[in-house]
Design a protein around this motif. Structure first.
Motif, mmCIF file in Angstrom:
data_model
loop_
_atom_site.group_PDB
_atom_site.id
_atom_site.type_symbol
_atom_site.label_atom_id
_atom_site.label_comp_id
_atom_site.label_asym_id
_atom_site.label_seq_id
_atom_site.Cartn_x
_atom_site.Cartn_y
_atom_site.Cartn_z
ATOM 1 N N UNK A 337 65.165 9.469 9.819
ATOM 2 C CA UNK A 337 64.445 9.118 8.596
ATOM 3 C C UNK A 337 63.331 8.116 8.909
ATOM 4 N N UNK A 338 62.189 8.225 8.256
ATOM 5 C CA UNK A 338 61.118 7.244 8.439
ATOM 6 C C UNK A 338 61.345 6.054 7.505
ATOM 7 N N UNK A 339 60.565 4.990 7.754
ATOM 8 C CA UNK A 339 60.754 3.723 7.025
ATOM 9 C C UNK A 339 60.239 3.845 5.589
ATOM 10 N N UNK A 340 61.081 3.523 4.616
ATOM 11 C CA UNK A 340 60.707 3.704 3.196
ATOM 12 C C UNK A 340 59.439 2.922 2.844
ATOM 13 N N UNK A 341 59.276 1.747 3.414
ATOM 14 C CA UNK A 341 58.097 0.939 3.094
ATOM 15 C C UNK A 341 56.814 1.570 3.610
ATOM 16 N N UNK A 342 56.865 2.106 4.822
ATOM 17 C CA UNK A 342 55.653 2.711 5.385
ATOM 18 C C UNK A 342 55.383 4.058 4.707
ATOM 19 N N UNK A 343 56.452 4.788 4.387
ATOM 20 C CA UNK A 343 56.282 6.039 3.634
ATOM 21 C C UNK A 343 55.605 5.743 2.292
ATOM 22 N N UNK A 344 56.041 4.650 1.652
ATOM 23 C CA UNK A 344 55.447 4.286 0.352
ATOM 24 C C UNK A 344 53.974 3.910 0.519
ATOM 25 N N UNK A 345 53.630 3.281 1.641
ATOM 26 C CA UNK A 345 52.229 2.911 1.881
ATOM 27 C C UNK A 345 51.369 4.160 2.044
ATOM 28 N N UNK A 346 51.917 5.164 2.735
ATOM 29 C CA UNK A 346 51.199 6.442 2.888
ATOM 30 C C UNK A 346 50.997 7.094 1.523
ATOM 31 N N UNK A 393 44.743 30.016 18.143
ATOM 32 C CA UNK A 393 43.990 30.224 16.892
ATOM 33 C C UNK A 393 44.219 29.086 15.892
ATOM 34 N N UNK A 394 45.026 28.073 16.304
ATOM 35 C CA UNK A 394 45.322 26.936 15.394
ATOM 36 C C UNK A 394 44.034 26.409 14.771
ATOM 37 N N UNK A 395 44.040 26.221 13.451
ATOM 38 C CA UNK A 395 42.809 25.651 12.879
ATOM 39 C C UNK A 395 43.120 24.849 11.618
ATOM 40 N N UNK A 396 42.209 23.945 11.279
ATOM 41 C CA UNK A 396 42.306 23.125 10.071
ATOM 42 C C UNK A 396 40.881 22.995 9.535
ATOM 43 N N UNK A 397 40.733 22.474 8.315
ATOM 44 C CA UNK A 397 39.370 22.360 7.771
ATOM 45 C C UNK A 397 38.844 20.928 7.982
ATOM 46 N N UNK A 398 37.526 20.829 7.997
ATOM 47 C CA UNK A 398 36.902 19.508 8.147
ATOM 48 C C UNK A 398 37.300 18.609 6.987
ATOM 49 N N UNK A 399 37.361 19.200 5.796
ATOM 50 C CA UNK A 399 37.725 18.392 4.618
ATOM 51 C C UNK A 399 39.132 17.844 4.715
ATOM 52 N N UNK A 400 40.074 18.671 5.145
ATOM 53 C CA UNK A 400 41.463 18.193 5.246
ATOM 54 C C UNK A 400 41.595 17.144 6.349
ATOM 55 N N UNK A 401 40.895 17.358 7.466
ATOM 56 C CA UNK A 401 40.950 16.346 8.549
ATOM 57 C C UNK A 401 40.376 15.017 8.050
ATOM 58 N N UNK A 402 39.284 15.086 7.291
ATOM 59 C CA UNK A 402 38.681 13.854 6.761
ATOM 60 C C UNK A 402 39.621 13.184 5.756
ATOM 61 N N UNK A 403 40.277 14.002 4.933
ATOM 62 C CA UNK A 403 41.232 13.439 3.951
ATOM 63 C C UNK A 403 42.382 12.753 4.675
ATOM 64 N N UNK A 404 42.871 13.383 5.741
ATOM 65 C CA UNK A 404 43.948 12.770 6.522
ATOM 66 C C UNK A 404 43.515 11.454 7.136
ATOM 67 N N UNK A 405 42.269 11.429 7.640
ATOM 68 C CA UNK A 405 41.749 10.192 8.233
ATOM 69 C C UNK A 405 41.604 9.100 7.172
ATOM 70 N N UNK A 406 41.216 9.479 5.955
ATOM 71 C CA UNK A 406 41.099 8.491 4.871
ATOM 72 C C UNK A 406 42.468 7.924 4.495
ATOM 73 N N UNK A 407 43.479 8.779 4.457
ATOM 74 C CA UNK A 407 44.839 8.287 4.155
ATOM 75 C C UNK A 407 45.302 7.365 5.281
ATOM 76 N N UNK A 408 45.009 7.736 6.514
ATOM 77 C CA UNK A 408 45.372 6.876 7.651
ATOM 78 C C UNK A 408 44.664 5.516 7.522
ATOM 79 N N UNK A 410 43.404 3.985 4.841
ATOM 80 C CA UNK A 410 43.901 3.181 3.715
ATOM 81 C C UNK A 410 45.347 2.726 3.937
ATOM 82 N N UNK A 411 46.131 3.518 4.642
ATOM 83 C CA UNK A 411 47.509 3.089 4.970
ATOM 84 C C UNK A 411 47.476 1.916 5.942
ATOM 85 N N UNK A 412 46.643 2.028 6.957
ATOM 86 C CA UNK A 412 46.526 0.967 7.967
ATOM 87 C C UNK A 412 46.045 -0.330 7.307
ATOM 88 N N UNK A 413 45.091 -0.212 6.383
ATOM 89 C CA UNK A 413 44.588 -1.423 5.703
ATOM 90 C C UNK A 413 45.688 -2.050 4.855
#
Ligand code: HGY
Ligand code: MN
Ligand code: MN
Ligand code: MN
Length: 417
Positions: A337-346, A393-408, A410-413
């Motif tokens: 299980x991951x840490x409830x506090x860090x999960x909540x921050x995400x 063939x693994x692929x993701x979209x630029x928008x989703x990668x950017x959204x993930x980076x934004x969550x990262x 804001x979580x880090x901050x």
């Protein structure tokens, strides 16, 4: 550098185009004609991307250290250096049929976080630490996630250095060959919390139209080495009923593996990913076969039950076909299980960004699953196309990668203050 304040950073966003360009820039190291990446851990290609990563981190003003297993740590100072750093990252090694995003997204989005904070002139109270963990994939050297496991104290450094690949090369020799056997002791580096951004590598987020997976933990994993001893004999003269064909023994066992996993479905999965006829010859009945088995489920008791049923199946097939089917378990990772506090921050970061999200348990193993045993840890998922990964063939979209980076970001901050 100004101090962080929620208002000054609430609207801060990563540069999605720069992150996308970085992902594609580094894909050339081990790039394959089909558009994937073949960058096995501690290969020459891994050495090249590590050199690139160190230079990019230094260009961003980070101080880069390397530990005895080659893991790279890039430090950004904080106002209070007595605080343990908030760490984030993933891995740059890939499967032989790897894609551009597995592991790579987490490391390069972490670099993007550092670059974004630099551009905005924003400092954090706690230091920040970007990590590239050695050998997450476990394809060349088993087990997977081995360097983060050593950091968490699950293995000693010497145990890991002595591990050998199929050619007999040790981890120590491979590290020396690319110059990444660092001076830092493994596990010595303090980490206050760890967050890993990763593609989901499964179909759920895409199917539900969700952008962010708030990962609550990782499922359990068990790895086995298998060996079947039949009897070599002449392909032309040995009557079928007298054969002790090890390949047929494996074929029956593989169907038993599938049957047992389905019986414990829908969560249980099991895979024979490697199989070799030893001393192969087209006109000899196979007498010896070696294979690997990867088995997973979120429930520890289910892993136990599946292992018992697999051993029963091996004994039954072996008895009936007059051969031995030996299974030796080489690795067991309990569901974590991951840490409830860090999960909540995400979750709060994703909510603050107005991103669609859902809680999810990781089917894949990750370095975060090892860190969770030692420091408060959580993960962020973004979708990948058709849930496909460990495929060129693994692929993701630029928008989703950017959204993930934004969550990262804001979580880090939130964690670093
Ligand atoms: O095997 C795993 O789950 C990871 O992708 N190495
Ligand atoms: Mn990965
Ligand atoms: Mn992987
Ligand atoms: Mn991982």
């Amino acid at each position: 550098m100004s101090q962080t304040s929620p208002s000054s950073t609430h609207n801060l966003r990563a540069d999605g185009a720069r992150l996308w360009a970085t992902i594609h820039e580094t894909a050339r190291f081990g790039g394959t004609p089909k558009g994937g990446i073949n960058r096995l851990t501690l290969s020459a290609e891994d050495g090249q991307v590590r050199d690139w990563f160190r230079e990019a981190c230094e260009a961003a003003g980070l101080t880069v250290g390397v530990d005895a297993l080659g893991t790279q740590y890039a430090l950004r100072p904080g106002q209070d250096m007595s605080l343990p750093p908030v760490a984030f990252g993933s891995h740059l090694d890939t499967q032989p049929t790897g894609g551009k995003f597995d592991g790579v997204l987490g490391v390069l989005a972490g670099l993007e976080v550092m670059r974004t904070l630099n551009d905005a002139g924003i400092g954090t109270r706690a230091p920040l630490l970007l990590v590239n963990w050695t050998n997450e994939e476990g394809s060349r050297f088993a087990p997977a996630m081995m360097a983060s496991a050593a950091y968490a104290g699950d293995f000693t450094t010497d145990e890991i250095l002595a591990k050998r690949d199929a050619a007999g090369t040790t981890v120590a020799e491979a590290l020396d060959a690319i110059g990444y056997r660092g001076g830092e002791a493994v596990g010595e580096r303090a980490i206050g919390a760890f967050v890993e951004l990763h593609i989901e590598q499964g179909p759920i987020l895409e199917a539900e139209g969700k952008t962010i997976g708030v990962v609550e933990g990782g499922q359990g994993i068990a790895w086995f080495d298998g060996r079947i001893e039949g009897f070599e004999s002449h392909a032309g003269t040995t009557p079928m009923p007298r054969r002790r064909d090890a390949l047929l023994g494996l074929s029956e066992f593989a169907l038993a593996v599938e049957r047992i996993a389905l019986a414990h479905g829908p969560s249980a999965v099991a895979t024979i990913g490697e199989a070799t006829i030893l001393a192969p010859s087209r006109n000899v009945v196979p007498g010896q076969v070696a294979f690997t088995l990867d088995m997973r489920d979120p429930r520890s008791a289910t892993l136990d039950a599946m292992e018992a049923e697999l051993r029963e199946a091996a004994a039954e097939i072996g008895g009936r076909r007059r051969m031995t089917l030996a299974l030796s378990r080489i690795w067991r990772k309990e569901p974590v299980p991951f840490d409830a506090g860090v999960v909540a921050a995400v979750e709060a970061a994703a909510e603050g960004l107005g991103l669609s999200r859902r809680r999810i348990v990781s089917g894949a193993g990750h370095d975060a699953c090892n860190l969770a045993g030692r420091v408060p840890t959580a993960m962020i998922f973004v979708p990948c196309k058709d849930g496909v990964s460990h495929n060129e063939s693994e692929s993701a979209t630029q928008g989703d990668c950017a959204a993930g980076a934004d969550v990262l970001l804001q979580t880090v901050l939130r964690l670093a203050g």
